[in-house]
Design a protein around this motif. Structure first.
Motif, PDB file in Angstrom:
ATOM      1  N   TRP A 405       0.845  -1.206   0.000  1.00 47.01           N
ATOM      2  CA  TRP A 405       0.000   0.000   0.000  1.00 47.01           C
ATOM      3  C   TRP A 405       0.875   1.249   0.000  1.00 47.01           C
ATOM      4  O   TRP A 405       0.692   2.172  -0.801  1.00 47.01           O
ATOM      5  CB  TRP A 405      -0.907  -0.040   1.230  1.00 47.01           C
ATOM      6  CG  TRP A 405      -1.678   1.194   1.546  1.00 47.01           C
ATOM      7  CD1 TRP A 405      -1.180   2.365   2.055  1.00 47.01           C
ATOM      8  CD2 TRP A 405      -3.084   1.395   1.408  1.00 47.01           C
ATOM      9  NE1 TRP A 405      -2.190   3.278   2.250  1.00 47.01           N
ATOM     10  CE2 TRP A 405      -3.360   2.707   1.861  1.00 47.01           C
ATOM     11  CE3 TRP A 405      -4.127   0.596   0.967  1.00 47.01           C
ATOM     12  CZ2 TRP A 405      -4.652   3.224   1.876  1.00 47.01           C
ATOM     13  CZ3 TRP A 405      -5.414   1.122   0.983  1.00 47.01           C
ATOM     14  CH2 TRP A 405      -5.675   2.410   1.420  1.00 47.01           C
ATOM     15  N   ASN A 410      -0.672   4.712  -1.933  1.00 47.53           N
ATOM     16  CA  ASN A 410      -2.125   4.629  -2.056  1.00 47.53           C
ATOM     17  C   ASN A 410      -2.803   5.243  -0.830  1.00 47.53           C
ATOM     18  O   ASN A 410      -2.252   5.241   0.271  1.00 47.53           O
ATOM     19  CB  ASN A 410      -2.554   3.165  -2.212  1.00 47.53           C
ATOM     20  CG  ASN A 410      -4.026   3.044  -2.521  1.00 47.53           C
ATOM     21  OD1 ASN A 410      -4.569   3.811  -3.309  1.00 47.53           O
ATOM     22  ND2 ASN A 410      -4.692   2.095  -1.901  1.00 47.53           N
ATOM     23  N   ALA A 415      -8.858   0.832  -4.751  1.00 50.33           N
ATOM     24  CA  ALA A 415      -8.005   1.548  -5.696  1.00 50.33           C
ATOM     25  C   ALA A 415      -7.507   0.550  -6.739  1.00 50.33           C
ATOM     26  O   ALA A 415      -7.130  -0.573  -6.394  1.00 50.33           O
ATOM     27  CB  ALA A 415      -6.824   2.203  -4.981  1.00 50.33           C
TER      28      ALA A 415
END
Length: 598
Positions: A405, A410, A415
């Motif tokens: 991540w 992010n 996503a």
């Protein structure tokens, strides 16, 4: 710092009015609100004069003083419940994962502890003798008995341990900081203000419950019944949490805050303020070359590595999936960041699984990166159960420390990062929606990788909402999300009778006949009609239940048989976009949800 606090507060406030709070509202209403109301006896005691003279003046003063203390304690209950919820949510979100790791305890122990406390308090409210047993271990502490009437803060702590707000960039930044240990003053401010923002609507609801309890005479007179009801509601919530029933409820309720969340999440100032949630390094520095949500493929730089994974699921013998190996095989890769309790992800997953089924033989490799929001989402068994429930067959990596991540910088659940066959990120999409655009990009990259590839038709779960203004906008029929309604009168929930208007504007719908409207859609057991004025080349309708729908587009009536779970049914298809009208007659047993256009 002030702007960061304001962002946290607004993010929490939006979360606090969203559908994800619905499961805890009954507990807040009864246990935080109605239980905090004064009984008839307490209200009568308030009217007595504590300074009255008489032979029993001392006893009267003592009694009144005790009753006033009881009144203050009851009045404070809603505040104590919400204070406990904010405190435990903030502490558990930031420090829970680190503390459990240090103690070597399972990551979902806090959630289970919260569920157990809810059950114990619930039983104590129903069975007074059990309540006394709960108090005994604490009887050595003067005036600090764990009485379930007084334990508002304890109840709030338990709710904070099990309460799962909707995902968003604010919560993502908090979670990343807590999981990676990067806790600074900014994160603390963000966490506390987010918790306060989310708690304000809950406090208003609790105070409303107390007001109802004081105003409605039957509530004041039946305190015992209120205690039992509160206990039953609390135990029901605990059981529901065990079987993930709140997630099912959230899936069924339309997200009435989606537009507000989108405006907040896409705000430039918000994105800048939350930038500390992701670290820039050599692998991910080019990701900003692309604009998230851009329907055109771009060059976002080489795909960052998938790293710091605790376990792989849905792979042979738990083998890891390497992006370099996928590129060597000429595969297009879709990386989907998700968390199994995130309602936004839950609504997105059917699209991802459909793409996997449709395009895996054509060279698409979907990789799910399960990046948890909460400690209990780190448990492999919980994730495995969710994978089975959602029908996920593609590889899923447990990113418990948010290593991947963070490597992708992010900040959103869900996503999507679309990677071409050369290992370059070509498109990024944050949040729900944009499914048609993402699928088109997948198809383009598959053709780019292999010009001779034979692609199947587009998946029927994709979002068919066209570009704004080119055709009639997607039209919802449920009262909670209705748009483009051209009729007169109240379009609210319940039984309603409608007549078509004398004139109907373009790109609208109207009803005629008797209908029942609820939070999901509409139904007519008397063959009610819907007149649609549209601009489109293709019209589809989301229908459910079982029965017959009759469509008349001016060329004669045509029947459509509806069966099983809600799905998208084709009503009209032409060679080019045009303006027109059609009428849909709903047979008994058919539920109608929305129109989509292309």
């Amino acid at each position: 710092m002030i702007s960061l606090g304001l962002i946290g507060f607004l993010g929490g406030l939006i979360t606090g009015i969203s559908p994800c709070i619905l499961p805890v509202l009954p507990v807040i209403f009864f246990s935080g609100g109605v239980q905090g109301a004064r009984s008839d006896e307490e209200m009568q005691a308030e009217a007595q004069d504590p300074g009255a003279d008489g032979p029993d003046e001392g006893a009267l003063k003592t009694r009144v003083k005790s009753e006033q203390k009881t009144k203050r304690r009851a009045s404070a209950r809603p505040y104590l419940v919400i204070l406990g919820l904010v405190t435990s949510f903030s502490v558990f979100t930031l420090l829970g994962s680190l503390l459990l790791s240090l103690l070597g305890l399972p990551q979902d122990v806090l959630r289970w502890a919260g569920i157990i406390v809810l059950v114990l308090i619930g039983i104590g409210l129903i069975v007074p003798k059990f309540e006394h047993l709960l108090e005994k271990p604490f009887s050595w502490i003067p005036q600090k008995q764990v009485n379930t009437d007084r334990g508002g803060f304890l109840l709030g702590v338990a709710l904070g341990a099990v309460y799962v707000p909707c995902a968003g960039p604010v919560l993502a930044a908090i979670t990343v900081a807590g999981s990676t240990g990067q806790i600074g003053i900014e994160t603390v401010i963000l966490t506390v203000t987010f918790g306060i923002g989310a708690a304000i609507p809950l406090l208003i609801f609790a105070l409303a419950g107390r007001r109802v309890g004081e105003r409605v005479k039957s509530f004041r007179k039946h305190q015992r019944g209120i205690r039992i009801t509160a206990g039953v509601v609390m135990i029901a919530l605990a059981i529901g949490l065990v079987f993930n029933l709140p997630q099912i409820l959230q899936r069924l309720v339309p997200d009435y805050t989606a537009g507000l969340q989108e405006q907040f999440n896409s705000n430039e100032q918000v994105e800048e303020a939350l930038a500390f949630g992701g670290l820039v390094n050599e692998q991910n520095e080019q990701l900003t070359n692309c604009t998230p949500g851009d329907p055109e493929l771009g060059d976002c730089g080489p795909a960052p590595e998938i790293l710091d994974i605790q376990e792989w699921m849905n792979t042979p013998n738990g083998e890891e999936v390497q992006l370099a190996a996928q590129a060597a095989e000429g595969k297009v890769v879709l990386i989907d960041f998700w968390a199994y309790s995130c309602i936004n992800c839950i609504r997105s997953i059917p699209h991802v699984t459909a793409w996997d089924q449709a395009y895996k033989d054509a060279g698409l490799q979907v990789i799910g990166i399960h990046s948890p929001e909460y400690a209990f989402e780190k448990e492999a068994s919980n994730v495995s159960n969710a994978i089975d429930e959602f029908g996920i067959e593609y590889p899923v990596a447990l990113d418990n420390n948010l290593g991947t991540w963070t490597n992708y910088r992010n900040r959103y659940w869900p996503a999507h990062y679309l990677i071409d066959a050369n290992g370059t990120v070509r498109a990024i999409h944050f949040g729900e929606g944009g499914y048609a655009e993402t699928e088109a990009q997948i198809r383009d990259l598959l053709k780019e990788a292999n010009p001779d590839v034979q692609l199947p038709g587009e998946t029927d779960t994709s979002d068919t909402t066209p570009e704004l203004g080119s055709t009639t906008p997607e039209t919802y029929l449920m009262p909670t999300k209705v748009v483009n309604y051209a009729g007169e009168g109240d379009y609210g929930q319940g039984d309603r009778s409608f007549t078509f208007p004398a004139q109907q504007q373009q790109d609208t719908f109207a009803l005629e006949g008797d209908f029942n409207l609820d939070s999901q859609g509409i139904r007519s057991d008397d063959e009610g009609k819907i007149k649609l004025s549209y601009t489109a080349s293709t019209i589809r309708m989301v229908l459910g239940g079982s029965g017959t729908v009759t469509v008349d587009d001016g060329t004669g009536p045509r029947e459509i048989q509806v069966e099983g779970n809600p799905g998208s049914y084709l009503l009209f298809e032409g060679d080019e976009s045009k303006q027109g009208e059609l009428t849909v007659k709903l047979g008994g047993g058919v539920d109608a949800y929305s129109f989509t256009f292309g």
